[in-house]
Design a protein around this motif. Structure first.
Motif, PDB file in Angstrom:
ATOM      1  N   GLY B   2       0.806  -1.213   0.000  1.00  0.00           N
ATOM      2  CA  GLY B   2       0.000   0.000   0.000  1.00  0.00           C
ATOM      3  C   GLY B   2       0.829   1.247   0.000  1.00  0.00           C
ATOM      4  O   GLY B   2       0.443   2.267   0.570  1.00  0.00           O
ATOM      5  N   SER B   3       1.997   1.195  -0.625  1.00  0.00           N
ATOM      6  CA  SER B   3       2.910   2.329  -0.593  1.00  0.00           C
ATOM      7  C   SER B   3       3.311   2.741  -2.001  1.00  0.00           C
ATOM      8  O   SER B   3       3.285   1.960  -2.943  1.00  0.00           O
ATOM      9  CB  SER B   3       4.180   1.957   0.187  1.00  0.00           C
ATOM     10  OG  SER B   3       3.872   1.603   1.510  1.00  0.00           O
ATOM     11  N   GLY B 160       7.872   3.590  -0.230  1.00  0.00           N
ATOM     12  CA  GLY B 160       6.993   4.214   0.751  1.00  0.00           C
ATOM     13  C   GLY B 160       7.716   5.047   1.780  1.00  0.00           C
ATOM     14  O   GLY B 160       7.293   5.111   2.936  1.00  0.00           O
ATOM     15  N   THR B 201      11.700   6.818   7.759  1.00  0.00           N
ATOM     16  CA  THR B 201      10.953   7.673   8.684  1.00  0.00           C
ATOM     17  C   THR B 201       9.785   6.890   9.253  1.00  0.00           C
ATOM     18  O   THR B 201       9.059   6.215   8.522  1.00  0.00           O
ATOM     19  CB  THR B 201      10.426   8.918   7.966  1.00  0.00           C
ATOM     20  OG1 THR B 201      11.528   9.696   7.494  1.00  0.00           O
ATOM     21  CG2 THR B 201       9.584   9.782   8.900  1.00  0.00           C
ATOM     22  N   SER B 202       9.621   6.996  10.546  1.00  0.00           N
ATOM     23  CA  SER B 202       8.469   6.417  11.222  1.00  0.00           C
ATOM     24  C   SER B 202       7.679   7.547  11.838  1.00  0.00           C
ATOM     25  O   SER B 202       8.259   8.466  12.429  1.00  0.00           O
ATOM     26  CB  SER B 202       8.942   5.434  12.301  1.00  0.00           C
ATOM     27  OG  SER B 202       7.897   4.633  12.743  1.00  0.00           O
ATOM     28  N   GLY B 203       6.388   7.504  11.690  1.00  0.00           N
ATOM     29  CA  GLY B 203       5.613   8.615  12.209  1.00  0.00           C
ATOM     30  C   GLY B 203       4.195   8.211  12.534  1.00  0.00           C
ATOM     31  O   GLY B 203       3.691   7.189  12.057  1.00  0.00           O
ATOM     32  N   ASP B 205       1.834  10.513  11.977  1.00  0.00           N
ATOM     33  CA  ASP B 205       1.146  11.641  11.347  1.00  0.00           C
ATOM     34  C   ASP B 205       0.295  11.220  10.158  1.00  0.00           C
ATOM     35  O   ASP B 205      -0.466  12.032   9.639  1.00  0.00           O
ATOM     36  CB  ASP B 205       2.188  12.668  10.866  1.00  0.00           C
ATOM     37  CG  ASP B 205       3.189  12.055   9.888  1.00  0.00           C
ATOM     38  OD1 ASP B 205       3.275  12.566   8.755  1.00  0.00           O
ATOM     39  OD2 ASP B 205       3.879  11.088  10.258  1.00  0.00           O
ATOM     40  N   TYR B 206       0.460   9.982   9.706  1.00  0.00           N
ATOM     41  CA  TYR B 206      -0.289   9.580   8.515  1.00  0.00           C
ATOM     42  C   TYR B 206      -1.237   8.419   8.804  1.00  0.00           C
ATOM     43  O   TYR B 206      -2.432   8.515   8.590  1.00  0.00           O
ATOM     44  CB  TYR B 206       0.670   9.205   7.383  1.00  0.00           C
ATOM     45  CG  TYR B 206      -0.032   8.779   6.119  1.00  0.00           C
ATOM     46  CD1 TYR B 206       0.024   7.455   5.684  1.00  0.00           C
ATOM     47  CD2 TYR B 206      -0.775   9.689   5.373  1.00  0.00           C
ATOM     48  CE1 TYR B 206      -0.634   7.062   4.533  1.00  0.00           C
ATOM     49  CE2 TYR B 206      -1.444   9.284   4.216  1.00  0.00           C
ATOM     50  CZ  TYR B 206      -1.371   7.973   3.800  1.00  0.00           C
ATOM     51  OH  TYR B 206      -2.031   7.580   2.665  1.00  0.00           O
ATOM     52  N   ARG B 207      -0.682   7.305   9.285  1.00  0.00           N
ATOM     53  CA  ARG B 207      -1.535   6.137   9.554  1.00  0.00           C
ATOM     54  C   ARG B 207      -2.105   6.262  10.969  1.00  0.00           C
ATOM     55  O   ARG B 207      -1.602   5.675  11.932  1.00  0.00           O
ATOM     56  CB  ARG B 207      -0.751   4.839   9.380  1.00  0.00           C
ATOM     57  CG  ARG B 207      -0.247   4.689   7.954  1.00  0.00           C
ATOM     58  CD  ARG B 207       0.104   3.274   7.570  1.00  0.00           C
ATOM     59  NE  ARG B 207       0.643   3.254   6.212  1.00  0.00           N
ATOM     60  CZ  ARG B 207       0.602   2.231   5.398  1.00  0.00           C
ATOM     61  NH1 ARG B 207       0.051   1.098   5.789  1.00  0.00           N
ATOM     62  NH2 ARG B 207       1.119   2.307   4.186  1.00  0.00           N
ATOM     63  N   HIS B 218      -0.490   3.434  14.177  1.00  0.00           N
ATOM     64  CA  HIS B 218      -0.077   2.062  13.877  1.00  0.00           C
ATOM     65  C   HIS B 218       1.238   1.645  14.528  1.00  0.00           C
ATOM     66  O   HIS B 218       1.696   0.517  14.308  1.00  0.00           O
ATOM     67  CB  HIS B 218       0.033   1.873  12.354  1.00  0.00           C
ATOM     68  CG  HIS B 218       1.237   2.537  11.742  1.00  0.00           C
ATOM     69  ND1 HIS B 218       1.454   3.901  11.790  1.00  0.00           N
ATOM     70  CD2 HIS B 218       2.301   2.027  11.073  1.00  0.00           C
ATOM     71  CE1 HIS B 218       2.575   4.188  11.181  1.00  0.00           C
ATOM     72  NE2 HIS B 218       3.116   3.072  10.732  1.00  0.00           N
TER      73      HIS B 218
END
Lengths: 84, 297
Positions: B2-3, B160, B201-203, B205-207, B218
């Motif tokens: 999904g990226s 992604g 990058t882990s965040g 802010d999106y998922r 997530h």
């Protein structure tokens, strides 16, 4: 380390490039990418006129001014971000 | 996954570049937890039994276990039950809203209870365990694709947001890679210059999603079984490999800003840039060595 507040990002000069982008399960695209990076400005020198020579042993030495090269923010090829 | 996938290479890589979509499609088929027929789903359905896996699956699993070891268990591949309980039970591209189903946190099974038989390339998951390799697979896929492309010259693959480079560009320069600002669409926190390794990058802010009046995202903290409570909104890490960068970014987000920066400084050749929820930007000790700004000073 002290936190840094955000500021507006500088805009990089555009490079010349052709990109390939694919979705995870999309059909094939063709092409390739070339990256042209930024070339720093050459160093320039502005000579300073030295004062007239004197017999004073403590007079200041002759100095030259050098302008540091200005390095532009490079145009990124892509961006890292949280999962998309 | 999904990226969005992006690949760049020299002209000579054109013949290989056209295969990138099918490579990723194949990895999606093998590793997606949303496909009942994937190798991952079939392994999860046989938890408690020995299952022989493919070479690729074995490689990714070993990478996931190494990430868990290095992060002292924070980046564990066994958070899937907690993810599902929090509502993330379908692809993020699905249109139906997420619904958190568990009122209580779901305990996370210890990743060290996964048994391996290297001789037969077999795995036995503990009973009740569910494996999720989502994040690790992106980093692994970016690295694997870039290695294949590099046979024809310098290459970069962005899976992604997990990015791998094969080496410097053909002219010897570094690849400039922007770090997205999670608080301003289209804006950048910095530009890193990579000649080797990877960045990820882990965040949160999106998922993310809302369910039962609460905010969920997530990144599960295995210590609580719930989405991580952290002052870090996004963590970007540069590391010797994209796999390592991916796992490290997740670890730093879970740890929070101060503990995350301390952990980063203890990892050889890692550097990170954190964006906190209040807008503060915190670079790790060694971040500047990778930033384009080191060339402007």
């Amino acid at each position: 380390m002290a936190p840094v507040k955000k500021t507006a990002p500088a805009t990089g000069a555009p490079g010349t490039k052709v990109l390939i982008t694919t979705a995870a399960v999309a059909a094939t695209l063709g092409g390739w990418a070339l990256f042209a990076g930024e070339t720093p400005e050459p160093v320039t020198e502005t000579p300073v006129v030295a004062p007239a020579a004197t017999s004073d042993a403590t007079s200041a030495p002759e100095l030259r001014q050098v302008t540091a090269p200005q390095v532009s923010r490079p145009a990124p090829v892509t961006t890292t971000r949280s999962s998309r | 996954m999904g990226s969005r996938i992006f690949a760049a290479g020299e002209a000579a890589a054109g013949d290989q570049l056209v295969h990138v979509p099918e490579w990723f499609a194949g990895w999606e088929q093998r590793f997606s937890r949303f496909r009942p027929t994937s190798e991952l789903s079939r392994l999860n359905a046989q938890a408690g039994a020995w299952v022989t896996v493919s070479v690729e699956f074995w490689d990714v699993l070993l990478a996931a276990l190494e990430a868990a070891r290095r992060s002292n268990g924070l980046a564990t591949p066994l958070v899937l039950p907690a993810l599902v309980a929090a509502g993330y039970d379908r692809s993020f591209t699905a249109t139906a809203p997420f619904q958190a189903v568990a009122a209580e946190p779901v305990p996370i099974i210890d990743w060290r209870t996964i048994e391996l038989d290297p001789l037969h390339r077999a795995v036995r998951l503990p009973t009740g365990a569910l494996l999720d390799l989502g994040g690790i697979v992106k980093g692994w896929a970016a690295e694997t694709a870039v290695v294949r492309l590099s046979a024809a010259g310098p290459a970069l693959v962005d899976a992604g947001g997990d990015i791998a480079v094969s080496g410097p560009c053909a002219d010897g320069r570094a690849w400039p890679i922007a770090v997205a600002d999670p608080l301003a669409s289209g804006a950048e926190l910095d530009v890193v210059l990579l000649t080797t390794g990877g960045v990820a990058t882990s965040g949160r802010d999106y998922r993310y999603w809302q369910a039962n009046g609460q905010a969920y995202h997530h990144i599960i903290d295995p210590r609580s079984g719930l989405p991580a409570l952290s002052d870090v909104l996004s963590a970007t890490v540069v590391a010797p490999s994209t796999l390592q960068a991916e796992a490290a970014a997740k670890t730093v987000l879970i740890l929070g800003a101060q503990a995350g920066l301390n952990w980063l400084d203890d990892q050889p050749a890692y550097a990170g840039l954190l964006c906190l929820a209040d807008g503060s930007i915190l670079p790790s000790r060694d971040w500047r060595a990778y930033s384009w700004q080191k060339e402007s000073s």
